[in-house]
Every structure is written in structure tokens, then in C-alpha cells.
Design an enzyme around this catalytic site. Structure first.
Site, mmCIF file in Angstrom:
data_model
loop_
_atom_site.group_PDB
_atom_site.id
_atom_site.type_symbol
_atom_site.label_atom_id
_atom_site.label_comp_id
_atom_site.label_asym_id
_atom_site.label_seq_id
_atom_site.Cartn_x
_atom_site.Cartn_y
_atom_site.Cartn_z
ATOM 1 N N HIS B 68 0.957 -10.114 1.035
ATOM 2 C CA HIS B 68 2.281 -9.486 1.000
ATOM 3 C C HIS B 68 2.197 -8.006 1.388
ATOM 4 C CE1 HIS B 68 5.390 -7.252 -1.401
ATOM 5 N NE2 HIS B 68 6.172 -8.095 -0.753
ATOM 6 N N GLU B 71 1.860 -7.747 5.058
ATOM 7 C CA GLU B 71 3.164 -7.995 5.681
ATOM 8 C C GLU B 71 3.973 -6.684 5.741
ATOM 9 O OE1 GLU B 71 7.214 -8.369 4.103
ATOM 10 O OE2 GLU B 71 6.221 -10.123 3.221
ATOM 11 N N HIS B 72 3.998 -5.947 4.638
ATOM 12 C CA HIS B 72 4.721 -4.664 4.628
ATOM 13 C C HIS B 72 4.121 -3.711 5.659
ATOM 14 C CE1 HIS B 72 7.332 -4.148 0.858
ATOM 15 N NE2 HIS B 72 7.077 -5.433 0.941
ATOM 16 N N GLU B 143 9.101 -3.098 -6.081
ATOM 17 C CA GLU B 143 9.425 -4.511 -5.814
ATOM 18 C C GLU B 143 8.908 -5.365 -6.979
ATOM 19 O OE1 GLU B 143 7.977 -5.907 -2.045
ATOM 20 O OE2 GLU B 143 8.998 -7.850 -2.226
#
Lengths: 428, 440
Positions: B68, B71-72, B143
Site C-alpha cells: 500500500h 502504491e502511494h 489513513e
């Protein structure tokens, strides 16, 4: 809207048909309009749940669900939304288009038959709805009202608007209140239902691979219940801001703080200033390239989500961000700086152009989604706009920097709401 | 060179090609749609936490949340973010990471060719600096904090922790505030090298487009990069015992009433491709018959006030793990648990009749057809199934090949006593009343 045919049924319901072969489904949505008021909001939002418990032909929830499933998973959904100071109750039938089921015929007609039953032939006990259904749905409704707090993002938005508009109808929660819920019984709810069906202004939207004339005759058959003259709904109160800013801090045992800023714009969807405002909001916080995302998230790493959004029928704008509770001061300062920059017309040609392109993209893709098409048509109805996509696009293209500067002067901060953890309220 | 996949009932046809570098490219034309949507995805998700690094032979265990995080960071490029370039073209870009995949995507109504080029370029050209990696940690921390307050999310991941002893599927996709602090530039590049080779990836384009042009464009973009063949990626998953980690797990949060999840760990795993697909659809059908909106059990629980209309049941099937999750908000999690267990036992005794079976098959058929209105749904699901060795267009064929006997066998074997765990979020005591301070 593009290719929308308009009719009026014999009993006064407005019918809007958007024929298109793009989709695999036919969507039928009946929307009944009420004035948003403390007196009616609870009954109005409870009613669809009671109607979904059964009807004369399918008297239990289970029989009704089974019958709909039999029609290749047709769905009959209800929803309650608030647009401006109207409470809109919708009944939506979503069925597969017969073209994709060669062995099947008339799914739409059969689905509409059920929709008609649910709307007009509820299960009764004497002079009211069946007691058991009302008792159970009141319990469910109480949980819905109390359950707002389970979603902290939604809760903080609702609370900010509620604080901001506490002396206006808009401050009423769309699901009503526990106090009003207590007063509801099978008889008075049934009385409300009779008025609701007979008097509420009603619009019917149909989207899918079907000819307008065929829709018209099906709609006349289905929605043939008698109607009285439609109830008068007062206009939404639009206030221009510029008073003192209110600060509301609420403490709950949460991990993340939720900061919500409520603004008055005084501009609604039907106004000429609406498109400049749309661009204003886009530059400020509608996109990843916008000032809020770039400065609060990308530069300062303070938030994962941060955006601004318009309430287009009430003339409001909100900014929302999820932040660490001890970074309230810093986040508020950066956000305020972005709003100030907008007021000073301090944005680049690129920020302006990217926003106009992004908005253009959003308007065009609405045509690819039946639900968004209905939503646009509904907004048009509420605001008295009668334009196709091309016309909306040219309005957008005509917006200048000067127009944005002009609307920026009308945007005024009204309320700063902060949901923080226990003991976190001291940091102002 | 081109292949096609067609489904006559859906009236949809995909043209696809496997490029020399191993990348598979799928194009689904949708005339009349304004939107064009493209996604470029890799088989790398939160469960891939141990693997042999490409080119090094080194076995690496990475901090939770690295897929993740990557991905950012892939949106970063020298001097800014790639999303600015999409914005200039009027496109909207995004990405998501789940247990097994990471996908980068955009949608646009204009400048599609340029946007597709940007998508292909940025996913193949990583650029991370120490500074930007550090900066991202604040964003991802928020997040994670957002999800910490989300009771639906917490109840689900707590349940996975109860179901699994070893398998990384129990880890939160974004990791934890502590685990992401251990992520640096070096580990991101190691993950990138291992999992972002074209042979581990696929592209799906949908909208009013010409397949030949799209396939040509992707081929030329990939072709000029001279990829060398990649050997097999060695992913190391711990062997997961059939027993649960825990039977019960609870947590307190600020909620108005308890939130309940119950899960069944699938003990019969190891299937791939179409066999796995059959088991997934079969289980979905069984769940719909036993717990769906028209089932006897659902309606009893609803009338008893134990569930609301958000109550749901679903199944996940992967090669080395699988589980069924059932749940929603409830006033009485203990009673709901007992009633569900009794109700499922009753369903096992009574079985699913041929008529019920056909009824639910018909409903699921309609649901599948309806889902094809959404370009994103089709693209994302097609690739997710493709990565599992499944042709999503065969959905209805597989559904139609299922039998009531199989359904009853699945019902009787999957829902046991020893593979059932539950997770509950309880209202935090004494915190229901908030404290309010107002300053005018």
C-alpha cells in the site's frame, strides 16, 4: 438534460424518460417531495421502511423479497435524502433489461406491478398500518438515528451543518428525532401516508432501453392512484454569511480528529453564479490538484482526506479533514490560508484550467451512470434548470477568473466544528 | 496475434494480447459511453509480506503495509506528482491496494491516448527519495487512524485475526502506525523489482475505444523498455494450521450498539483457476439461500430485531486461504450468534431444495448482468479474477454448471463448529455522551 422526454401523468405526477441502449438495466425512480420540517421528518423517513414490510399480494417482508428475487434479482429500494430544505423520499426499481434474458419477458412490467402494490396497498390493521410492522420498524429507525455516531466522518459533517443551521429547517436530521419517533403509532403514520401519497409533489424518472411512449402507458397503469392538489413547499431559506464565526468542539473517545468548516455561499444551482462557484470549489478543494489536497495533505502531511464540497440547493460549502487531534491549530491555519488565497484571487492559470477540465469530465461521465442521470434530473427539477449537458458545458467553459473572484467574495465562514478526543478541547 | 473473449448473453467482447515481456492487455469496447477507463495492475498485495527479492536470492520479510505504501509513492515523480499531469489532461487518476493486488487507474473523457501513455510510464518508472518517503508517513498514518475509528473495518480485521494464526491475510492492508515507520526507500525498491515486472502485471482498458490501437500503443510502450524475462516469483506464505487462532475477539469503540462479525475458516483450500471459481460461486449461492434477504433465517432475525437490512454474508476464496464472513450491527451479539449457529444447523438438516437452488441462481444471474453497467466494476473484477487464473466472462457458465447436490455438500461441510470464530465491537462504556464546548 440530453434526450429527456417530459410528460405529465393523469394524476399530475411528472414523468421524465431518458431512453438509452447503453445500460443492461432499466431504472425507475419515483421521488416524492416534502418540506423538511421537524414535525414531519421522522414519519417521512420511517414510512418507506414500513411500506417495504409487505403489501396485500405479498404480505410479509420475506414473500416480497422472494418475489423480487424471482424477477432476476430485481430490486425495490427506498431512500431518503435532503436537498436544500426538501426531504426527498425515493422508491427505486432496478431490473435487468429483457434484451439480456432471451427466455424472459416483461420483467419491467412485473416489477412495476410489485412497486405499485408496495406503494398503494400496504398491510393494514383497522385504521392503521399493521401494528407489528410499525413497532419493529420504529425500533429499527431508533437504531438508525442513534447509529449516526458509528460513522465518524458522516457524524462530523452532519453535526457541523446541524450546528450551523440550527434555526433553519436545514438543521433537521433527515431521519428525524427520537422524540418525534415516540409519538408515531400505526394510525397517525397511516394518516401521514395517505397525505404523503396524495399531496407530495412527485417526479418519476425512467432510464434505459425503452421508448418514451411505452414508458408513458406503463407509468399510467402503475401510478394511477388518486392525487389531490399538491402541497405547497416553501422555498429553501438562503442566507448570506458574514456574521461572527462560531466554534464548536465536541469530545468523544476517538483516535482521529475530524475538522469540518461550514461556509455560506448564498449561491444555489439555479443561479447564474453557480458555475463560477463550482470552479471556485474545484480550485479550493474538489480535486487532488486542489489547494486543500496539495497544502494540507501533500505539503504538510497533516491529513489523508481533505476536501471541500458544495450543498448546491442550500447555498453552503463544507471543508472536511481527518487530522491528529493535536494538529487542530496548524490544520485550521493552513485551511484558512487557502480560503484567503481564493478570496485574493491567488490561483494559477493551471489551477484554473485543470479545474475546468476536471469539472467537464465529471459532467460528461454522469451520462454513463443511471443513478447519476436521475440525480442530475432531480437537481434540475428542484432548481428549475432545463438544459442539456452541452449547455451546462458551455456555461462551465464561459467562466472567467473574474467570475471566480466575484463569487469568492460571497463565501463566508460560519461555523468551525471539531470532533476531538476526551480532553482534546483545551488546545484552542 | 489477437485473441478474443466473447459472451453472447452479455453482448460483450474483449480483445486481448500477451506481449513478449509477458504483460497481458485486455480491451473491452463500450460504444456510447463518454468515459474511458484504464487500469494497470500487479499481483502484489498485503499478503505478499515474505518473498525472495528479484536478482538477489535474499529472502525478505517486509514491514506490514508495504504494498500500500508503494502504491502511494509510485505517484511521485521528479519535481512533483503524476496526478498533476493527469489533471492537466482533464483526467481523474487513482489507485488501490487490497490483499492480493495493487491497481493504478484513471478515467477520462478526453486525451485518452496521452493519459494511457502516462499510466504506462509512471507505473514502470519508480522514483522515490528518502525525504518523500518520510513525508508520506504522516499521510498514511492519518489513513490508518481513520480506519481505527471505523467499527466495520475493525470488526472485520479483528475477525481475520481470530480466524488465522499465521497467514498475513490477517494484517491490515495499510499496516500499522509502527510498521510503516520501518518502511524506507530501499525496501520499496526491492518490492518494486520483484513484483512490478510486466509478466506479473496486466492492463485493462474499457470505453468507446478501438482495441487494435490500444493494443498497439501498449505494445510499443512496453517493447521499448527491453525487459528481460523474469523467473518465477517466490512468495513465501507460512503454513496455516486448520485451527483458529481464537474463537472470540472483542474491542470497545464509540458506537451506538454492538457490531458483530462471524467467520468460517475454509479448511478445504488449495484450489486454483476454474475449480476455485466454482467453489466461490457455490458458496455465494449457499449463503444467499441460507442467509439472504428472502431466507427464513434472515427474516426471523430481522423480526426479532437482531439484525437490520445492512446484514450481509460473503465469501473469499484464494489458493491458500478462504473464509466466509457474516454480520452487521446488532443489539445482542450473544443471542445473534446463538441464533445464527442454530439457524445454520437447521439449514444443514433441511438442505437446499432444487427449487430454492434455481431461485437463487436466477437472482445471482440478474445481479451479475446488472453489474455490467459499471465500467470500473467490469475492469477491476476482470483483472482480479484473471490474476486468480479465472475468466470472469465465464461467470454465468460456471454458475449454470453448479448443482444442488454440490450446494448441499458445501453447506454441510463448510459451516462447522471448530472453524467458526466471531468478533464483536462493543460500545465503549461511559462514553456515549459527548462533551460540547461552543464559542460564539
Amino acid at each position: 438534460m440530453t434526450g429527456l422526454s417530459k410528460f405529465t401523468l393523469r394524476n399530475g405526477i411528472n414523468l421524465f424518460v431518458h431512453p438509452t441502449d447503453k445500460f443492461k438495466t432499466i431504472l425507475v425512480q419515483l421521488v416524492l417531495h416534502r418540506h423538511l420540517s421537524e414535525a414531519d421528518a421522522t414519519a417521512c423517513s420511517l414510512l418507506p421502511s414500513v411500506l417495504q414490510r409487505g403489501c396485500g399480494m405479498y404480505p410479509t417482508r420475506r414473500e416480497l423479497a422472494y418475489k423480487l428475487e424471482e424477477l432476476y434479482g430485481s430490486e425495490l429500494m427506498t431512500d431518503v435524502v435532503k436537498k436544500g430544505e426538501r426531504q426527498l423520499v425515493s422508491f427505486t426499481l432496478d431490473t435487468v433489461d429483457d434484451r439480456y434474458l432471451p427466455a424472459e419477458g416483461n420483467l419491467l412490467r412485473k416489477g412495476l406491478g410489485i412497486m405499485k402494490e408496495v406503494l398503494t396497498d400496504p398491510v393494514l390493521d383497522g385504521n392503521g398500518f399493521k401494528n407489528e410492522y410499525v413497532v419493529q420498524e420504529k425500533e429499527q429507525h431508533e437504531r438508525v438515528i442513534r447509529g449516526l455516531i458509528n460513522d465518524k466522518v458522516a457524524y462530523s459533517l452532519e453535526r457541523c451543518l446541524n450546528e450551523m443551521c440550527k434555526n433553519e429547517p436545514f438543521g433537521v436530521f433527515k431521519y428525524g428525532s427520537l422524540e418525534k419517533l415516540q409519538e408515531i403509532n400505526p394510525e397517525n403514520l397511516y394518516g401521514f401516508y395517505r397525505r404523503f401519497l396524495a399531496e407530495s409533489p412527485a417526479d418519476l424518472y425512467v432510464i434505459g432501453g425503452i421508448e418514451p411512449n411505452e414508458v408513458l402507458s406503463l407509468a399510467e397503469e402503475t401510478f394511477d392512484f388518486p392525487r389531490a392538489s399538491t402541497a405547497f413547499i416553501p422555498d429553501t431559506i438562503i442566507r448570506n454569511g458574514a456574521g461572527e464565526v462560531r466554534y464548536v468542539h465536541e469530545e468523544l473517545d476517538v483516535n482521529q480528529g475530524k475538522l469540518v468548516l461550514g461556509f455560506r455561499t448564498g449561491i444555489t444551482y439555479g443561479d447564474d453564479d453557480y458555475f463560477p462557484l463550482l470552479v471556485y470549489n474545484g480550485i479550493l478543494g474538489g480535486f487532488p490538484h486542489s489547494k486543500l489536497f496539495q497544502n494540507v495533505r501533500e505539503k504538510a502531511s497533516l491529513a489523508y482526506y481533505v476536501y471541500s464540497r458544495l450543498e448546491k440547493h442550500k447555498g453552503l460549502m463544507v471543508i472536511a479533514a481527518g487530522i491528529e487531534v493535536d494538529q487542530y491549530g496548524q490544520a485550521l491555519e493552513i485551511i484558512s490560508q487557502q480560503v484567503e488565497n481564493m478570496a485574493k484571487n491567488d490561483f494559477s492559470a493551471e489551477e484554473f484550467e485543470n479545474t475546468v477540465r476536471g469539472l467537464r469530465n465529471q459532467l460528461l461521465v454522469e451520462e454513463d451512470n443511471p443513478g447519476l442521470l436521475v440525480n442530475r434530473a432531480l437537481d434540475d427539477t428542484l432548481a428549475g434548470r432545463n438544459e442539456d449537458t452541452q449547455s451546462l458545458l458551455s456555461r462551465l467553459a464561459a467562466v472567467t477568473r473574474e467570475d471566480v473572484a466575484k463569487v469568492a467574495e460571497k463565501v463566508h465562514l460560519d461555523t468551525v466544528y471539531f470532533l476531538t478526543n476526551k480532553g482534546g478541547g483545551q488546545d484552542e | 496475434m489477437n485473441n478474443t473473449l466473447e459472451n453472447r448473453l452479455l453482448a460483450e467482447k474483449i480483445t486481448w494480447r500477451r506481449l513478449d515481456a509477458g504483460l497481458e492487455v485486455f480491451v473491452l469496447p463500450k460504444p456510447g459511453y463518454n468515459k474511458k477507463y484504464a487500469t494497470f495492475a500487479t499481483r502484489f498485495g498485503s499478503v505478499d509480506s515474505r518473498f525472495v527479492v528479484e536478482g538477489e536470492g535474499e529472502e525478505l520479510e517486509v514491514p506490514d503495509g508495504v504494498a500500500h505504501f508503494l502504491e502511494h509513492k509510485l505517484f511521485e515523480e521528479e519535481g512533483g506528482s503524476v496526478s498533476d499531469r493527469f489533471a492537466r489532461l482533464g483526467a481523474s487518476s487513482n489507485a488501490f491496494t487490497n490483499f492480493t493486488n495493487t491497481a493504478y487507474l484513471f478515467s477520462t473523457t478526453e486525451n485518452f491516448t496521452e493519459c494511457l501513455e502516462i499510466l504506462l510510464d509512471f507505473v514502470q518508472e519508480p522514483y522515490f527519495t528518502e525525504e518523500s518517503v518520510e513525508k508520506e508517513k504522516g499521510i498514511i498514518e492519518q489513513e490508518i487512524r481513520m480506519y481505527e475509528d471505523n467499527p466495520q473495518w475493525r470488526v472485520f480485521f479483528n475477525l481475520l485475526e481470530a480466524l488465522y494464526q499465521q497467514h498475513p491475510v490477517q494484517k491490515d492492508i495499510a499496516g500499522t502506525v509502527d510498521s510503516i515507520r520501518r518502511i524506507d526507500k530501499d525496501v520499496l525498491y526491492k518490492c518494486y523489482r520483484t513484483f512490478y515486472h510486466p509478466s506479473n502485471m496486466a492492463v485493462f482498458v474499457v470505453g468507446d475505444v478501438e482495441p487494435e490501437r490500444i493494443l498497439g500503443q501498449v505494445e510499443s510502450n512496453i517493447g521499448r523498455r527491453n525487459y528481460r524475462p523474469l523467473g518465477e516469483i517466490r512468495r513465501i506464505y507460512p503454513s496455516e494450521p486448520p485451527t483458529l487462532a481464537r474463537e472470540y475477539i472483542s474491542q470497545e469503540l464509540v458506537v451506538s450498539q454492538p457490531i458483530f462479525n462471524m467467520g468460517y475458516k475454509d479448511l478445504d483450500v488449495g484450489y486454483e483457476g476454474e475449480r476455485q471459481f466454482r467453489r466461490e460461486l457455490l458458496t455465494e449461492l449457499v449463503l444467499d439461500a441460507v442467509l439472504g434477504s428472502s431466507s427464513r433465517l434472515y427474516n426471523e432475525l430481522y423480526e426479532e430485531g437482531l439484525i437490520d437490512d445492512e446484514f450481509d454474508a460473503g465469501h473469499v476464496a484464494e489458493k491458500d486461504y478462504g473464509h466466509t464472513v457474516i454480520g452487521g450491527e446488532t443489539r445482542d451479539p450473544e443471542r445473534l450468534y446463538r441464533r445464527l449457529r442454530e439457524g445454520i444447523e437447521r439449514a444443514k438438516r433441511e438442505g437446499i431444495s432444487e427449487e430454492m437452488f434455481e431461485h437463487h441462481r436466477r437472482k445471482i444471474t440478474g445481479g451479475f448482468l446488472k453489474s455490467f453497467n459499471s465500467l470500473e466494476f467490469v475492469a477491476n473484477n476482470f483483472l482480479a479474477y484473471h490474476f486468480r487464473g479465472i475468466n470472469f466472462f465465464n461467470y454465468l457458465d460456471v454458475l449454470n454448471s453448479l448443482t444442488p447436490e454440490e450446494a448441499n455438500h458445501r453447506l454441510r461441510s463448510h459451516f462447522g463448529d471448530d472453524n467458526c470464530a466471531r468478533s464483536v465491537i462493543l460500545p465503549k462504556t461511559g462514553t456515549q455522551n459527548s462533551k460540547l464546548k461552543t464559542r460564539e
